[in-house]
Design an enzyme around this catalytic site. Structure first.
Site, PDB file in Angstrom:
ATOM      1  N   ASP A 249      29.704  13.995  49.987  1.00 15.30           N
ATOM      2  CA  ASP A 249      28.691  14.230  50.962  1.00 15.30           C
ATOM      3  C   ASP A 249      27.919  12.848  51.397  1.00 15.30           C
ATOM      4  O   ASP A 249      27.400  12.705  52.468  1.00 15.30           O
ATOM      5  CB  ASP A 249      27.375  15.067  50.109  1.00 15.30           C
ATOM      6  CG  ASP A 249      27.859  16.466  49.969  1.00 15.30           C
ATOM      7  OD1 ASP A 249      29.115  16.913  50.476  1.00 15.30           O
ATOM      8  OD2 ASP A 249      27.070  17.340  49.657  1.00 15.30           O
TER       9      ASP A 249
ATOM     10  N   ASP B   7      27.434  11.827  54.911  1.00 13.91           N
ATOM     11  CA  ASP B   7      26.091  11.229  55.440  1.00 13.91           C
ATOM     12  C   ASP B   7      26.061   9.859  56.301  1.00 13.91           C
ATOM     13  O   ASP B   7      25.405   9.587  57.113  1.00 13.91           O
ATOM     14  CB  ASP B   7      24.912  11.275  54.428  1.00 13.91           C
ATOM     15  CG  ASP B   7      24.759  12.706  53.971  1.00 13.91           C
ATOM     16  OD1 ASP B   7      25.194  13.738  54.741  1.00 13.91           O
ATOM     17  OD2 ASP B   7      24.280  13.130  52.890  1.00 13.91           O
TER      18      ASP B   7
ATOM     19  N   LEU C 170      35.866  48.478  71.871  1.00 16.89           N
ATOM     20  CA  LEU C 170      37.106  49.183  71.304  1.00 16.89           C
ATOM     21  C   LEU C 170      36.817  50.709  71.032  1.00 16.89           C
ATOM     22  O   LEU C 170      35.716  51.175  70.688  1.00 16.89           O
ATOM     23  CB  LEU C 170      37.141  48.548  69.772  1.00 16.89           C
ATOM     24  CG  LEU C 170      37.800  47.251  69.724  1.00 16.89           C
ATOM     25  CD1 LEU C 170      37.812  46.894  68.207  1.00 16.89           C
ATOM     26  CD2 LEU C 170      39.306  47.194  70.121  1.00 16.89           C
TER      27      LEU C 170
ATOM     28  N   LYS D 203      37.153  44.312  61.146  1.00 17.89           N
ATOM     29  CA  LYS D 203      36.336  44.406  61.843  1.00 17.89           C
ATOM     30  C   LYS D 203      34.797  44.063  61.758  1.00 17.89           C
ATOM     31  O   LYS D 203      34.330  44.575  60.851  1.00 17.89           O
ATOM     32  CB  LYS D 203      36.111  45.779  62.588  1.00 17.89           C
ATOM     33  CG  LYS D 203      35.526  46.153  63.811  1.00 17.89           C
ATOM     34  CD  LYS D 203      35.330  47.378  64.360  1.00 17.89           C
ATOM     35  CE  LYS D 203      34.456  47.651  65.671  1.00 17.89           C
ATOM     36  NZ  LYS D 203      33.065  47.378  65.533  1.00 17.89           N
TER      37      LYS D 203
ATOM     38  N   CYS E 238      -1.395  47.550  36.957  1.00 17.29           N
ATOM     39  CA  CYS E 238       0.213  47.736  36.839  1.00 17.29           C
ATOM     40  C   CYS E 238       0.511  49.150  36.029  1.00 17.29           C
ATOM     41  O   CYS E 238      -0.307  49.435  34.980  1.00 17.29           O
ATOM     42  CB  CYS E 238       0.386  46.502  35.669  1.00 17.29           C
ATOM     43  SG  CYS E 238       2.109  46.742  34.811  1.00 17.29           S
TER      44      CYS E 238
ATOM     45  N   CYS F 211       1.570  48.389  32.182  1.00 12.03           N
ATOM     46  CA  CYS F 211       0.667  47.815  30.989  1.00 12.03           C
ATOM     47  C   CYS F 211      -0.754  48.184  31.343  1.00 12.03           C
ATOM     48  O   CYS F 211      -1.651  48.017  30.491  1.00 12.03           O
ATOM     49  CB  CYS F 211       0.851  46.474  30.701  1.00 12.03           C
ATOM     50  SG  CYS F 211       0.023  45.274  31.924  1.00 12.03           S
TER      51      CYS F 211
ATOM     52  N   CYS G  46       1.434  41.751  38.478  1.00 12.90           N
ATOM     53  CA  CYS G  46       0.401  42.202  37.201  1.00 12.90           C
ATOM     54  C   CYS G  46       0.148  40.971  36.350  1.00 12.90           C
ATOM     55  O   CYS G  46       1.048  40.131  36.438  1.00 12.90           O
ATOM     56  CB  CYS G  46       1.484  43.125  36.514  1.00 12.90           C
ATOM     57  SG  CYS G  46       0.753  43.362  34.785  1.00 12.90           S
TER      58      CYS G  46
HETATM   59  S1  IVH Z   1      38.594  42.663  69.543  1.00 14.40           S
HETATM   60  C1  IVH Z   1      39.789  44.212  73.420  1.00 14.40           C
HETATM   61  N1  IVH Z   1      38.849  42.029  66.968  1.00 14.40           N
HETATM   62  O1  IVH Z   1      33.955  45.024  67.799  1.00 14.40           O
HETATM   63  C2  IVH Z   1      39.253  44.069  71.938  1.00 14.40           C
HETATM   64  N2  IVH Z   1      36.699  42.862  67.928  1.00 14.40           N
HETATM   65  O2  IVH Z   1      33.866  47.351  70.052  1.00 14.40           O
HETATM   66  C3  IVH Z   1      37.816  43.794  71.783  1.00 14.40           C
HETATM   67  N3  IVH Z   1      34.903  43.203  66.645  1.00 14.40           N
HETATM   68  O3  IVH Z   1      32.532  43.735  70.699  1.00 14.40           O
HETATM   69  C4  IVH Z   1      37.607  43.235  70.765  1.00 14.40           C
HETATM   70  N4  IVH Z   1      35.997  42.160  64.809  1.00 14.40           N
HETATM   71  O4  IVH Z   1      32.021  42.593  68.656  1.00 14.40           O
HETATM   72  C5  IVH Z   1      37.958  42.592  68.082  1.00 14.40           C
HETATM   73  N5  IVH Z   1      38.607  41.161  64.706  1.00 14.40           N
HETATM   74  C6  IVH Z   1      37.985  41.885  65.766  1.00 14.40           C
HETATM   75  C7  IVH Z   1      36.615  42.286  65.627  1.00 14.40           C
HETATM   76  C8  IVH Z   1      36.071  42.850  66.938  1.00 14.40           C
HETATM   77  C9  IVH Z   1      34.645  42.832  65.244  1.00 14.40           C
HETATM   78  C10 IVH Z   1      33.674  43.914  67.302  1.00 14.40           C
HETATM   79  C11 IVH Z   1      33.384  43.069  68.700  1.00 14.40           C
HETATM   80  C12 IVH Z   1      33.721  44.094  69.751  1.00 14.40           C
HETATM   81  C13 IVH Z   1      33.709  45.249  69.137  1.00 14.40           C
HETATM   82  C14 IVH Z   1      34.422  46.083  69.778  1.00 14.40           C
END
Ligand code: IVH
Length: 667
Positions: free
Chosen positions: A38, A42, A88, A120, A411, A414, A427
């Site tokens: 570090d 720095d 999605l 996800k 409390c 107690c 307390c």
């Molecule tokens: S792909 C066409 N990959 O999920 C594909 N989305 O409803 C679009 N998200 O708005 C997204 N992890 O915020 C993708 N590994 C992942 C993801 C991901 C989270 C979220 C993202 C997107 C939402 C889709």
């Protein structure tokens, strides 16, 4: 060297320095494998800062110094995505995700499909635009077509590269998720709660609230992180699979989830979902499912979109972390430091495989803000291994029979009074079983009674086995008692008993500090000991007596008064006395040899004035500022002034420093 030449050299040097810092940032933040200390880091950073201060015209937006410090904005500008950011389709069941696979194969007319699976991330989707490797614009998803330009805020995220590591395409749009690690979310919430500020319901809300701050300096103070998972438009760079995209993003310095995998067998996708679901609580970021993506981009293009979602990807979600339930009661829990926390007792509800029957309401301010009442229907959330909490109240479900809750004035454990410190109610009982371990640890500590050998483990056992119920009980322990403890031999027991015996002879200031009065630290304790020669007089002191002491404010005074009002305090003090705890009274110790004598100092002496004064006072004398007939001694140092003349005129005895030292000797 001519001016131009020098500048060229500096420009080159600065560029090298920046490249080094970008690289070490990447090692440290993204890979978590620093190569330098570090201190060395720095040093590089400071050198760059200094050069940029000297040559401000050489500062570039991608310089590592430009992450923080931008000015607040009135509102965010908008940003048009060159390719829409999609959402999605999601499914919750195995049947539905198998349907997805079948649909994909049928539409493409191929038997074997390779899928990439990713967690996800439960955060916020972002797009980052890089031109010639430099981060230019960052924006939120918005409605998919138009988002908000939050470039300055995104720049503060340490894992987001300001400049791509290796040579790169003229244009690259990177997509991914901003999130807050669960552990950091807890810390942030604790500190917001302690200040009485509004807390966040979950890490996602905390990330949303932080990344959309109008003041980037606030965003910079929030522990945000970023995972890349895809690309938008590119120039001079083409990919044939999603896997290649992820590998490339990783290679050029982005954080990519280590959990990504690719499978040819759909069975493996199902297994992956179940395995990641099991691991969910171990991760330091929230995920709400997996994303299954067709690997080949050519296939993706053939499959196309349906409304705003791709046909080539699907979210296979985990069971929800939120459930509805009712609040059967609200009770108060006393923590080990005495903090009273309101807790909702819930009709038991299963949240992602765990039965939840209690949820924290944090403190009174939070409870009022959310307006949680007994009988309410509420949304409860369990994020990671965080304590479940009440997120919100479904007010439309109220019948009118709900009861408001008030924090108790005493409390619940107690019965002692409570003291409100900002949003936290505490307390102040000296024998509160909830706080006993903390209490005794403090009592025995070095600056308090200094009981040697009474470590954490011994204290824990004494409390857990109910061998002590307050600090004074320590002095009634016998060798036989101590020998009952785990790993306690004859020698250690004797050592502890000796230490206890020795600690009984103490000073008033140590004793006051040891009592653990809220807001009375070691310094205040010694101030109090200077002003009250006996504990008894401190105990009888009025609020006015206390606030007249310099450095003692209203809050401290109130706390002292309330402390001595407690029945428990009186019992404890009586018990300490019976145990033989005593302190030397100052006057007695000093033989009061200067009793009734007044000193005035003039001119410079080698001893600090304050010290001289305190010695005189300790010996029972007084120090006055001006000479009068009542003055007994004028101590004249170098360059003594008018006081000396006055003393001569009044016939007051004048002594020098050596004589003064003689008088106070032994004091
Ligand atoms: S792909 C066409 N990959 O999920 C594909 N989305 O409803 C679009 N998200 O708005 C997204 N992890 O915020 C993708 N590994 C992942 C993801 C991901 C989270 C979220 C993202 C997107 C939402 C889709």
């Amino acid at each position: 060297m001519g001016g131009e030449g020098e500048k060229e050299t500096v420009t080159g040097y600065i560029a090298q320095l920046r490249a080094k810092i970008h690289y070490h940032n990447y090692r440290y933040y993204v890979l978590d494998e620093p190569e330098i200390s570090d201190v060395d880091y720095d040093r590089l950073f400071t050198e760059l800062e200094e050069l940029e201060r000297k040559y401000p015209e050489l500062i570039t937006p991608d310089s590592p110094t430009q992450r923080i410090g931008a000015k607040p904005v009135a509102e965010f500008g908008t940003y048009e995505h060159s390719i829409p950011m999609l959402s999605l389709n999601s499914v919750n069941t195995e049947v539905a995700v198998r349907d997805f696979d079948e649909r994909v194969r049928r539409m493409l007319g191929v038997e074997e499909i390779e899928y990439v699976v990713e967690p996800k991330i439960d955060g916020l989707a972002m797009e980052l635009v890089y031109e010639n490797g430099v981060f230019i614009v960052g924006s939120t998803r918005g409605d998919g077509k138009t988002g908000e330009n939050i470039t300055q805020n995104l720049k503060t995220i340490k894992t987001l590269p300001l400049r791509i590591l290796s040579e790169t395409a003229p244009l690259l749009e990177v997509r991914g998720e901003v999130f807050m690690p669960v552990s950091k979310f807890k810390e942030l919430n604790d500190s917001l709660g302690a200040k009485g500020d509004r807390m966040f319901a979950n890490p996602r809300n905390a990330a949303a609230g932080s990344v959309r701050q109008l003041d980037p300096r606030v965003t910079a103070s929030r522990p945000l992180d970023f995972f890349a998972y895809g690309i938008g438009r590119t120039e001079g760079k083409a990919f044939s699979t999603q896997w290649d995209v992820l590998a490339y993003l990783h290679k050029i310095g982005f954080k990519v989830s280590p959990l990504i995998r690719r499978f040819k067998e759909f069975e493996d996708v199902i297994k992956y979902h179940d395995a990641v679901k099991e691991k969910r609580d171990e991760l330091d970021y929230e995920i709400d499912g997996i994303v299954v993506k067709v690997n080949r981009i050519e296939y993706q293009e053939r499959l196309g979109l349906i409304s705003r979602s791709p046909r080539w990807a699907i979210a296979y979600k985990f069971p929800a972390r939120e459930e509805f339930t009712t609040v059967n009661d609200i009770v108060v829990q006393v923590g080990r430091t005495g903090a009273l926390t309101p807790v909702a007792i819930l009709a038991p509800v299963q949240i992602s495989g765990v039965t939840v029957s209690r949820a924290t309401l944090h403190n009174e301010d939070e409870l009022r803000r959310k307006d949680v009442r007994i009988g309410d229907t509420v949304v409860v959330e369990r994020a990671g291994d965080v304590i479940p909490e009440v997120v919100s109240v479904i007010k439309s479900k109220r019948t009118g029979a709900e009861k408001e809750f008030r924090m108790p004035g005493r409390c619940p454990i107690c019965g002692a009074d409570v003291l409100k410190e900002g949003p936290i109610v505490r307390c102040i009982g000296v024998s509160c079983s909830a706080q006993l371990k903390e209490w005794i640890t403090h009592f025995a500590s070095l600056r308090a009674m200094n009981i040697d050998g009474l470590g954490e483990k011994v204290i824990a056992q004494l409390c857990d086995r109910e061998m002590v119920s307050d600090a004074a009980d320590l002095f009634f322990l016998t060798k036989g008692d101590l020998l009952k403890l785990d790993r306690m031999g004859d020698k250690s027991a004797r050592k502890i008993l000796n230490a206890l015996e020795k600690s009984k002879h103490t000073t008033l200031s140590r004793l006051i500090y040891a009592l653990g009065i809220r807001h009375v630290g070691a310094h205040t304790a010694s101030l109090l000991a200077d002003n009250f020669s006996e504990l008894e007089s401190l105990r009888n002191a009025s609020y006015d007596d206390l606030v007249h002491i310099q450095e003692i404010g209203p809050e401290v005074a109130k706390s002292i008064i309330l402390f001595f009002k407690q029945g428990g305090t009186k019992d404890l003090l009586g018990k300490l006395e019976r145990a033989g705890v005593w302190y030397e009274k100052r006057e007695a110790a000093a033989e009061a040899k200067l009793e009734g004598q007044t000193f005035v100092f003039t001119g410079r002496i080698s001893m600090a004035r304050e010290e001289a004064k305190s010695i005189v006072e300790r010996l029972g004398g007084k120090v006055a500022l001006s000479v009068s007939k009542k003055t007994d001694y004028v101590v004249a140092g170098e360059e003594a002034g008018s006081k000396l003349e006055k003393a001569e005129k009044l016939g007051v005895k004048i002594i020098d420093e050596a004589e003064f030292r003689e008088i106070i000797r032994d004091g």
